[in-house]
Write an enzyme that holds these catalytic residues in place. Structure first.
Site, PDB file in Angstrom:
ATOM      1  N   CYS A 167       0.721  -1.598   0.138  1.00 16.61           N
ATOM      2  CA  CYS A 167       0.481   0.372  -0.369  1.00 16.61           C
ATOM      3  C   CYS A 167       1.218   1.278  -0.660  1.00 16.61           C
ATOM      4  O   CYS A 167       0.530   2.002  -0.078  1.00 16.61           O
ATOM      5  CB  CYS A 167      -0.741  -0.073   1.221  1.00 16.61           C
ATOM      6  SG  CYS A 167      -2.074  -1.319   1.580  1.00 16.61           S
ATOM      7  N   HIS A 211      -9.076   2.732  -3.138  1.00 12.76           N
ATOM      8  CA  HIS A 211      -7.923   3.330  -2.971  1.00 12.76           C
ATOM      9  C   HIS A 211      -6.922   1.841  -3.959  1.00 12.76           C
ATOM     10  O   HIS A 211      -6.593   0.727  -3.879  1.00 12.76           O
ATOM     11  CB  HIS A 211      -7.277   1.665  -0.839  1.00 12.76           C
ATOM     12  CG  HIS A 211      -5.760   1.493  -0.117  1.00 12.76           C
ATOM     13  ND1 HIS A 211      -5.074   1.711  -0.973  1.00 12.76           N
ATOM     14  CD2 HIS A 211      -5.433   0.686   0.179  1.00 12.76           C
ATOM     15  CE1 HIS A 211      -3.951   1.589  -0.250  1.00 12.76           C
ATOM     16  NE2 HIS A 211      -4.405   0.968   0.038  1.00 12.76           N
ATOM     17  N   CYS A 247      -1.259   3.166   5.971  1.00  9.74           N
ATOM     18  CA  CYS A 247      -0.493   1.687   7.101  1.00  9.74           C
ATOM     19  C   CYS A 247      -0.509   0.754   5.381  1.00  9.74           C
ATOM     20  O   CYS A 247      -0.787   1.515   4.323  1.00  9.74           O
ATOM     21  CB  CYS A 247      -1.736   0.949   7.437  1.00  9.74           C
ATOM     22  SG  CYS A 247      -2.942   0.995   7.180  1.00  9.74           S
TER      23      CYS A 247
END
Length: 387
Positions: free
Chosen positions: A91, A343, A373
């Site tokens: 991520c 995302h 995160c």
């Protein structure tokens, strides 16, 4: 040591992954479009003067495989002499791309870099081809590879109720829609070609992922998505699946001045940390604390935060442990976040940084912090300072 500045920061609209605007647009094209746009917006820079391209992407297979950074650069007709590399910190990939470029510039090994990231989650699903080693279960809980269950764990550890999650998720959509209506995303969104529901070619200059009708009451009707018996995390309080790209033009401050380009922000500090994979969403807390320590700052010094909303159950514990619960509506994700915008994994680090820099300019803020995160237990953070 050279000071690193952000000269420009842009993104595509965020498209829905299931039958959305970019269902017939490839990830390389989204990336190349932004590379070309950065160059056209900054004509003082010759493409041949770019020292390197750093591009984040998580699922590096299918159309995103074989070094998508280089493929996109070739599509963008950037000179063959300019190298390009694809970066993967899950991520945090495109924020890691920014950090890698920044360090090259700090040490004098580069003066101009293009950075960014992309993820087409409609064409290349998040779990495509994933095959965890069976031996991991000796050291890590099996649920650590299931992001929704790590969010459930955080919610239980920190007392984050279903009602708190629903309220935060509704806020994300409401704020993102308000920002859209007010034109606050216009400065960062580069209109991008896609297709409407009837397959007609259309120019998109807005995020189609936002659901303006979302309310906490409506979200309260959804069933738990990951732990049907005892869970509180739903699809509505999780980040949306979306397709998109984001990009930044990064330089040494001296090179920007030479070219007559006005820096928009300076990188004040950077940090990346590891944490327990079972609570991977907690990574922004130690990462932010380390970045602040490196900058000689505290959380109270930061005017604006962009924190990636993987899950409402994940971001709320981070806000709590950074001591910001009383300042959510003054400092945190004022234009909504990933619950509303989505995302796209490899894109999000550059996306939240782009949104932060534009928001800092509009609100005349001096300091901002972007943090995320990272799956399997990491966190990454960057402190930006207006120039």
């Amino acid at each position: 040591m050279e000071k690193v500045v952000i000269v420009d920061a842009i993104r595509t609209p965020m498209g829905r992954s299931k039958g959305g605007a970019f269902r017939q647009v490839r990830a390389e094209d989204l990336s190349a479009h932004l590379m070309r746009s950065l160059l056209s917006r900054n004509p003082q820079l010759e493409a041949s003067a770019i020292d390197d391209i750093y591009w984040g992407c998580v699922q590096q297979t299918l159309e995103q495989g074989f070094n998508i950074a280089r493929n996109a650069a070739l599509l963008a007709e950037i000179p063959h002499s300019v190298p390009a590399v694809t970066v993967n910190r899950l991520c945090g990939s495109s924020m890691q791309a920014l950090h890698d470029a920044a360090r090259m510039i700090m040490t004098g090994d580069a003066s101009v870099c293009l950075v960014g990231g992309v993820e087409h989650m409609g064409h290349v699903p998040m779990n495509h081809g994933v095959d965890f080693h069976p031996g991991l279960s000796r050291n890590v809980a099996k649920a650590a590879g299931m992001m929704g269950l790590t969010a459930e764990m955080l919610s239980r550890m920190h007392g984050i109720s279903r009602e708190m999650q629903d309220a935060f998720a509704a806020r994300s959509h409401q704020r993102a829609w308000a920002a859209t209506q007010a034109g606050h995303f216009k400065q960062e969104i580069i209109p991008t070609s896609g297709h409407d529901a009837d397959g007609v070619l259309k120019r998109y200059d807005f995020d189609e992922v936002i659901r303006p009708e979302t309310t906490a009451e409506g979200l309260s009707q959804l069933k738990p998505a990951f732990d049907p018996a005892n869970g509180t995390v739903t699809a509505g309080t999780s980040s949306a699946l979306s397709d998109g790209a984001a990009a930044m033009l990064v330089m040494s401050e001296s090179r920007a001045r030479e070219l007559g380009l006005t820096p928009r922000a300076r990188i004040r500090s950077m940090a990346v940390v590891g944490c327990d994979p079972s609570i991977m969403g907690y990574g922004p807390v130690p990462a932010s604390k380390l970045a602040l320590k490196k900058a000689g700052l505290t959380a109270s010094d930061i005017d604006l935060f962009e924190m990636n909303e993987a899950f409402a159950a994940q971001i709320l514990p981070c806000i709590k442990d950074l001591g910001l619960m009383e300042q959510i509506d003054e400092k945190i994700n004022l234009n909504g976040g990933a619950i509303a915008l989505g995302h796209p994994l490899g894109c999000s680090g550059a996306r939240i940084s782009t949104t932060l820099i534009n928001l800092m300019e509009r609100r005349d803020a001096e300091l901002g912090l972007a943090t995320m995160c990272i799956g399997l237990g990491q966190g990454i953070a960057t402190v930006f300072e207006r120039v």
